[in-house]
Enzyme design. Structure first.
Site, mmCIF file in Angstrom:
data_model
loop_
_atom_site.group_PDB
_atom_site.id
_atom_site.type_symbol
_atom_site.label_atom_id
_atom_site.label_comp_id
_atom_site.label_asym_id
_atom_site.label_seq_id
_atom_site.Cartn_x
_atom_site.Cartn_y
_atom_site.Cartn_z
ATOM 1 N N ASN A 87 0.832 -1.206 0.000
ATOM 2 C CA ASN A 87 0.000 0.000 0.000
ATOM 3 C C ASN A 87 0.863 1.250 0.000
ATOM 4 O O ASN A 87 1.928 1.287 0.617
ATOM 5 C CB ASN A 87 -0.922 0.006 1.217
ATOM 6 C CG ASN A 87 -1.866 -1.181 1.208
ATOM 7 O OD1 ASN A 87 -2.024 -1.820 0.174
ATOM 8 N ND2 ASN A 87 -2.472 -1.473 2.339
ATOM 9 N N ASP A 89 -0.499 4.151 1.049
ATOM 10 C CA ASP A 89 -1.004 5.025 2.114
ATOM 11 C C ASP A 89 -0.091 4.933 3.332
ATOM 12 O O ASP A 89 0.826 4.108 3.376
ATOM 13 C CB ASP A 89 -2.472 4.663 2.457
ATOM 14 C CG ASP A 89 -2.608 3.264 3.068
ATOM 15 O OD1 ASP A 89 -1.900 2.953 4.053
ATOM 16 O OD2 ASP A 89 -3.431 2.474 2.552
ATOM 17 N N HIS A 104 5.746 -0.562 -2.889
ATOM 18 C CA HIS A 104 5.282 0.139 -4.093
ATOM 19 C C HIS A 104 5.293 1.659 -3.947
ATOM 20 O O HIS A 104 4.581 2.352 -4.663
ATOM 21 C CB HIS A 104 3.879 -0.374 -4.474
ATOM 22 C CG HIS A 104 3.885 -1.812 -4.902
ATOM 23 N ND1 HIS A 104 2.769 -2.611 -4.927
ATOM 24 C CD2 HIS A 104 4.910 -2.601 -5.320
ATOM 25 C CE1 HIS A 104 3.092 -3.836 -5.345
ATOM 26 N NE2 HIS A 104 4.393 -3.856 -5.581
ATOM 27 N N GLY A 175 -5.112 -9.151 3.179
ATOM 28 C CA GLY A 175 -5.779 -8.313 2.194
ATOM 29 C C GLY A 175 -5.026 -8.067 0.902
ATOM 30 O O GLY A 175 -4.969 -6.945 0.422
ATOM 31 N N THR A 176 -4.478 -9.120 0.339
ATOM 32 C CA THR A 176 -3.867 -8.965 -0.989
ATOM 33 C C THR A 176 -4.300 -10.114 -1.878
ATOM 34 O O THR A 176 -4.406 -11.251 -1.427
ATOM 35 C CB THR A 176 -2.326 -8.885 -0.926
ATOM 36 O OG1 THR A 176 -1.802 -8.963 -2.270
ATOM 37 C CG2 THR A 176 -1.706 -9.983 -0.092
HETATM 38 N N1 APR Z 1 -10.182 -7.039 4.679
HETATM 39 C C1 APR Z 1 -9.185 -7.799 4.160
HETATM 40 N N2 APR Z 1 -9.049 -8.043 2.855
HETATM 41 C C2 APR Z 1 -9.959 -7.514 2.021
HETATM 42 C C3 APR Z 1 -11.031 -6.711 2.478
HETATM 43 C C4 APR Z 1 -11.118 -6.488 3.882
HETATM 44 N N3 APR Z 1 -12.077 -5.746 4.400
HETATM 45 N N4 APR Z 1 -11.766 -6.322 1.394
HETATM 46 C C5 APR Z 1 -11.177 -6.864 0.319
HETATM 47 N N5 APR Z 1 -10.096 -7.587 0.682
HETATM 48 C C6 APR Z 1 -9.163 -8.352 -0.146
HETATM 49 C C7 APR Z 1 -9.724 -8.874 -1.459
HETATM 50 O O1 APR Z 1 -10.434 -10.094 -1.244
HETATM 51 C C8 APR Z 1 -8.457 -9.062 -2.287
HETATM 52 O O2 APR Z 1 -7.906 -10.356 -2.102
HETATM 53 O O3 APR Z 1 -8.108 -7.516 -0.522
HETATM 54 C C9 APR Z 1 -7.502 -8.003 -1.716
HETATM 55 C C10 APR Z 1 -7.291 -6.822 -2.630
HETATM 56 O O4 APR Z 1 -6.614 -7.222 -3.785
HETATM 57 P P1 APR Z 1 -6.126 -6.163 -4.876
HETATM 58 O O5 APR Z 1 -7.186 -5.170 -5.124
HETATM 59 O O6 APR Z 1 -5.596 -6.929 -6.021
HETATM 60 O O7 APR Z 1 -4.942 -5.376 -4.129
HETATM 61 P P2 APR Z 1 -3.425 -5.781 -3.891
HETATM 62 O O8 APR Z 1 -3.265 -7.271 -3.808
HETATM 63 O O9 APR Z 1 -2.924 -4.966 -2.784
HETATM 64 O O10 APR Z 1 -2.762 -5.266 -5.241
HETATM 65 C C11 APR Z 1 -1.370 -5.369 -5.391
HETATM 66 O O11 APR Z 1 -1.462 -4.146 -7.430
HETATM 67 O O12 APR Z 1 -2.333 -2.428 -8.644
HETATM 68 C C12 APR Z 1 -1.273 -2.831 -7.915
HETATM 69 O O13 APR Z 1 0.421 -1.568 -7.013
HETATM 70 C C13 APR Z 1 -0.910 -1.945 -6.779
HETATM 71 O O14 APR Z 1 -0.008 -2.556 -4.626
HETATM 72 C C14 APR Z 1 -1.013 -2.851 -5.573
HETATM 73 C C15 APR Z 1 -0.825 -4.225 -6.182
#
Ligand code: APR
Length: 234
Positions: A87, A89, A104, A175-176
């Site tokens: 993240n 933030d 990132h 949460g990824t």
């Molecule tokens: N609590 C925990 N997890 C959650 C919640 C919640 N309240 N709501 C959603 N999620 C989960 C989703 O189920 C999903 O698996 O968070 C994850 C979000 O996934 P992405 O939107 O793909 O985000 P992320 O994995 O952080 O993306 C990675 O991609 O676009 C780039 O650079 C950007 O750092 C980012 C990277």
């Protein structure tokens, strides 16, 4: 103290009101990723990209860390904690985590357009400077650019993150979607004896990670539940 590594993605901040990227209504549905998060997009239309991150920075002023961020910060009482986050933030820091590796980049920082990772030109913005304009210059005379690792760019802090995961006694992933490499590959650096937990309401685990304990809940609730388990693992 044991080493606890926490690896977080957009889901960590979802309950604070920051959209994830790939869920329905996510950021990449609203903005074409190739326009706002690639070096090519920046070269084609720097103003659009600068404004996109100005908006993200403004949003940062309106959101607060959630119980998940706060719970992770509390783990420092019992463990040597390293937070590795995808993240941009600053909610982990604002919740009280002391050792945060931003894979990132960071929304609150700007850098040189020519040498984004040259520490001489990386600058932390004060909230009143959160709006960057076309024409604002970094120390080397190039346009001030968001200190963000875009798609197609190398991830300078990856080695540091790998080293932390290799030393982890416990690894907690929160949460990824584990879609974006190299970050998503971090799990594979854990030692066989490392205990791995995944907190995510829609866990997305590729095969080959059999020993992951999944907590299929949101960040706040999942962190609360795991806090009880961690008491047994101190
Ligand atoms: N609590 C925990 N997890 C959650 C919640 C919640 N309240 N709501 C959603 N999620 C989960 C989703 O189920 C999903 O698996 O968070 C994850 C979000 O996934 P992405 O939107 O793909 O985000 P992320 O994995 O952080 O993306 C990675 O991609 O676009 C780039 O650079 C950007 O750092 C980012 C990277």
């Amino acid at each position: 103290m044991k080493n606890l590594v926490v690896f977080t993605g957009a889901g960590m901040s979802a309950e604070s009101g920051i959209n994830t990227f790939r869920d329905a209504g996510g950021l990449w549905e609203q903005y074409p990723v190739e326009q706002v998060a690639t070096p090519e997009g920046y070269a084609a239309n720097p103003e659009l990209v600068i404004n996109f991150y100005n908006e993200r920075r403004k949003q940062l002023l309106t959101v607060q860390p959630n119980d998940g961020h706060r719970g992770v910060a509390e783990w420092e009482k019992d463990f040597r904690v390293t937070v590795i986050t995808q993240n941009v933030d600053n909610l982990h820091e604002r919740a009280g985590s002391h050792h945060v590796i931003h894979l990132h980049g960071e929304l609150t920082k700007v850098c040189s357009s020519r040498n984004p990772n040259d520490p001489r030109y990386i600058k932390e913005l004060k909230p009143e400077e959160y709006e960057v304009h076309l024409g604002d210059k970094a120390g080397d005379g190039t346009q001030l650019r968001p200190f963000i690792v875009w798609f197609g760019e190398s991830v300078p802090r990856m080695d540091e993150a790998v080293a932390a995961v290799e030393q982890a006694d416990i690894l907690v992933v929160i949460g990824t979607s584990l879609n974006v490499y190299p970050a998503a590959g971090l799990l594979y650096y854990a030692r066989p004896e490392t205990k791995i937990f995944l907190i995510d309401p829609k866990p997305n685990l590729a095969g080959g990670m059999p020993h992951v304990h999944v907590i299929a809940k949101g960040a706040s609730e999942g962190v609360k539940e795991l806090t009880e388990t961690l008491k047994e693992l101190r």
